[in-house]
Design a protein around this motif. Structure first.
Motif, PDB file in Angstrom:
ATOM      1  N   HIS A 254       0.853  -1.186   0.000  1.00  0.00           N
ATOM      2  CA  HIS A 254       0.000   0.000   0.000  1.00  0.00           C
ATOM      3  C   HIS A 254       0.887   1.233   0.000  1.00  0.00           C
ATOM      4  O   HIS A 254       1.963   1.229   0.603  1.00  0.00           O
ATOM      5  CB  HIS A 254      -0.899   0.024   1.238  1.00  0.00           C
ATOM      6  CG  HIS A 254      -1.739   1.267   1.346  1.00  0.00           C
ATOM      7  ND1 HIS A 254      -1.440   2.294   2.211  1.00  0.00           N
ATOM      8  CD2 HIS A 254      -2.847   1.652   0.680  1.00  0.00           C
ATOM      9  CE1 HIS A 254      -2.339   3.255   2.079  1.00  0.00           C
ATOM     10  NE2 HIS A 254      -3.200   2.891   1.156  1.00  0.00           N
ATOM     11  N   ALA A 255       0.475   2.271  -0.692  1.00  0.00           N
ATOM     12  CA  ALA A 255       1.193   3.546  -0.673  1.00  0.00           C
ATOM     13  C   ALA A 255       0.210   4.638  -0.297  1.00  0.00           C
ATOM     14  O   ALA A 255      -0.733   4.905  -1.040  1.00  0.00           O
ATOM     15  CB  ALA A 255       1.816   3.839  -2.036  1.00  0.00           C
ATOM     16  N   HIS A 256       0.421   5.242   0.863  1.00  0.00           N
ATOM     17  CA  HIS A 256      -0.433   6.367   1.267  1.00  0.00           C
ATOM     18  C   HIS A 256       0.275   7.656   0.872  1.00  0.00           C
ATOM     19  O   HIS A 256       1.367   7.955   1.341  1.00  0.00           O
ATOM     20  CB  HIS A 256      -0.685   6.353   2.766  1.00  0.00           C
ATOM     21  CG  HIS A 256      -1.439   7.561   3.240  1.00  0.00           C
ATOM     22  ND1 HIS A 256      -2.795   7.693   3.055  1.00  0.00           N
ATOM     23  CD2 HIS A 256      -1.019   8.700   3.831  1.00  0.00           C
ATOM     24  CE1 HIS A 256      -3.191   8.859   3.543  1.00  0.00           C
ATOM     25  NE2 HIS A 256      -2.127   9.489   4.006  1.00  0.00           N
ATOM     26  N   LEU A 257      -0.332   8.411  -0.028  1.00  0.00           N
ATOM     27  CA  LEU A 257       0.262   9.646  -0.518  1.00  0.00           C
ATOM     28  C   LEU A 257      -0.610  10.824  -0.080  1.00  0.00           C
ATOM     29  O   LEU A 257      -1.793  10.877  -0.398  1.00  0.00           O
ATOM     30  CB  LEU A 257       0.378   9.616  -2.048  1.00  0.00           C
ATOM     31  CG  LEU A 257       1.096   8.397  -2.640  1.00  0.00           C
ATOM     32  CD1 LEU A 257       1.147   8.502  -4.160  1.00  0.00           C
ATOM     33  CD2 LEU A 257       2.492   8.265  -2.074  1.00  0.00           C
ATOM     34  N   ASP A 258      -0.016  11.741   0.663  1.00  0.00           N
ATOM     35  CA  ASP A 258      -0.767  12.898   1.143  1.00  0.00           C
ATOM     36  C   ASP A 258      -0.927  13.921   0.021  1.00  0.00           C
ATOM     37  O   ASP A 258       0.053  14.523  -0.433  1.00  0.00           O
ATOM     38  CB  ASP A 258      -0.047  13.537   2.335  1.00  0.00           C
ATOM     39  CG  ASP A 258      -0.101  12.644   3.555  1.00  0.00           C
ATOM     40  OD1 ASP A 258      -1.217  12.362   4.012  1.00  0.00           O
ATOM     41  OD2 ASP A 258       0.965  12.233   4.043  1.00  0.00           O
ATOM     42  N   SER A 275       4.815   5.969  -8.346  1.00  0.00           N
ATOM     43  CA  SER A 275       4.442   4.868  -7.446  1.00  0.00           C
ATOM     44  C   SER A 275       3.743   3.744  -8.197  1.00  0.00           C
ATOM     45  O   SER A 275       4.025   2.561  -7.980  1.00  0.00           O
ATOM     46  CB  SER A 275       3.538   5.388  -6.325  1.00  0.00           C
ATOM     47  OG  SER A 275       4.225   6.306  -5.512  1.00  0.00           O
ATOM     48  N   GLN A 293      -4.572   0.651  -3.236  1.00  0.00           N
ATOM     49  CA  GLN A 293      -4.450   2.105  -3.104  1.00  0.00           C
ATOM     50  C   GLN A 293      -5.814   2.639  -2.718  1.00  0.00           C
ATOM     51  O   GLN A 293      -6.787   2.433  -3.438  1.00  0.00           O
ATOM     52  CB  GLN A 293      -3.969   2.727  -4.411  1.00  0.00           C
ATOM     53  CG  GLN A 293      -3.971   4.244  -4.434  1.00  0.00           C
ATOM     54  CD  GLN A 293      -3.241   4.843  -3.247  1.00  0.00           C
ATOM     55  OE1 GLN A 293      -3.854   5.420  -2.351  1.00  0.00           O
ATOM     56  NE2 GLN A 293      -1.925   4.686  -3.208  1.00  0.00           N
ATOM     57  N   SER A 294      -5.892   3.299  -1.571  1.00  0.00           N
ATOM     58  CA  SER A 294      -7.189   3.657  -0.990  1.00  0.00           C
ATOM     59  C   SER A 294      -7.671   5.048  -1.374  1.00  0.00           C
ATOM     60  O   SER A 294      -8.706   5.497  -0.878  1.00  0.00           O
ATOM     61  CB  SER A 294      -7.089   3.568   0.541  1.00  0.00           C
ATOM     62  OG  SER A 294      -6.072   4.440   1.019  1.00  0.00           O
ATOM     63  N   GLN A 295      -6.934   5.757  -2.236  1.00  0.00           N
ATOM     64  CA  GLN A 295      -7.308   7.136  -2.558  1.00  0.00           C
ATOM     65  C   GLN A 295      -7.776   7.233  -4.024  1.00  0.00           C
ATOM     66  O   GLN A 295      -6.961   7.271  -4.944  1.00  0.00           O
ATOM     67  CB  GLN A 295      -6.104   8.056  -2.329  1.00  0.00           C
ATOM     68  CG  GLN A 295      -5.676   8.103  -0.862  1.00  0.00           C
ATOM     69  CD  GLN A 295      -4.251   8.605  -0.708  1.00  0.00           C
ATOM     70  OE1 GLN A 295      -3.303   7.853  -0.860  1.00  0.00           O
ATOM     71  NE2 GLN A 295      -4.104   9.885  -0.412  1.00  0.00           N
TER      72      GLN A 295
END
Length: 310
Positions: A254-258, A275, A293-295
């Protein structure tokens, strides 16, 4: 006490450091890079085959380059030698430098004008598909960002990145497999209490396996011929440490990107493309690897900015 007094764990760690460079059994240095700074992440990068980079800055290995908050393009060529084993894995090795913040510097890699993968300080090796193992020169372009290290560490605003020697490398897979087994076994041993019998079994296995390696310098065929029996012995002796725990571990990438936090929106759009390219290359190499990817906003950015990737 035997392993503690003989510093077995530290010795094995040093031996791992010794053999890690030998995973790359062949090197073909890349020509010097041509380097140009861009006005920002929204400036279209010059990645085509017909780009004239003759007046760009020249970057040589072991030289300093860049500054914080800098979007850039680097250009050179690579060529896989004709006499390399066509069956062995080949990769680009791109150690552009270490910024100390997040994964920077980062760059999207273009081969012959087409985006393919990503390099950053956590992903310095990019496997090359077989169609580029053809003995012909190929255009290599890196479009990236140096990061915001100076903002996070104001005392280092004048710091530059150190460009290490970059190369096309041939990977000796048996050496990499042995290294991985040994590194994990050592990590497990170091996490166990000294009075846990499994720790001594693991350290015995590691010590015996490394004693089987031919580490006489200069390193050559003797080392690579010793890898297979050492790995076989290591795996067999690891089993003496006991049966695995009755547990199943499931992990998903998972990659959390702000979005628009420390970075601008334009910068996060570039980051999303880098990414997703990294993830797709990993999924090709490791078919069991899954990613989430949750966004949804990032998918929309990629859909607009990198339609072929999407």
């Amino acid at each position: 006490m035997r392993h503690k007094t003989r510093w077995t764990s530290l010795k094995i760690a040093q031996r791992l450091t010794l053999i890690e460079p030998l995973i790359y059994c062949r090197h073909q240095p890349l020509p010097t890079f041509r380097y140009r700074e861009l006005s920002g992440p929204s400036e279209p990068p010059p990645v085509g085959l017909d780009v004239d980079d003759s007046d760009w800055v020249t970057l040589t290995p072991n030289s300093y380059w860049g500054k914080w908050f800098t979007d850039f393009v680097m250009r050179t060529q690579f060529q896989v030698p004709d006499d390399w084993d066509r069956e062995a894995p080949v990769a680009l090795y791109l150690p552009l430098g270490t910024s100390g913040d997040f994964s920077h510097p980062e760059a999207l890699i273009y081969v012959d004008g087409q985006p393919y993968g990503t390099c950053d300080r956590h992903h310095q090796e990019i496997k090359l598909p077989s169609q580029w193992h053809d003995g012909s020169p190929h255009q290599l372009t890196l479009h990236g960002w140096t990061g915001l290290g100076g903002e996070l560490r104001p005392d280092q605003n004048a710091t530059q990145l150190l460009l290490h020697p970059c190369a096309v490398v041939q990977i000796d897979q048996p050496t990499r497999d042995f290294y991985a087994t040994a590194r994990v076994a050592l990590g497990v041993a170091n996490s166990l209490d000294d009075d846990e019998p499994a720790q001594a079994h693991l350290l015995n296995a590691l010590d015996d396996a490394f004693n089987m390696l031919d580490t006489r310098e200069p390193f050559g065929e003797g080392f690579y011929e010793s890898i297979a029996p050492a790995h076989e012995a290591l795996r067999a002796k690891i089993e003496t440490a006991g049966a695995p725990l009755d547990a199943t571990i499931v992990a998903t990438g998972h990659a959390h990107l702000d979005v628009a936090w420390l970075w601008t929106v334009d910068q996060i759009r570039r980051k999303a493309g880098r990414s997703f390219h990294t993830v797709l290359r990993l999924m090709e190499e490791f078919p069991d690897y899954h990613f989430t990817q949750s966004q949804p906003q990032l998918y929309d950015f990629v859909r607009h900015d990198y339609p072929a990737l999407f």
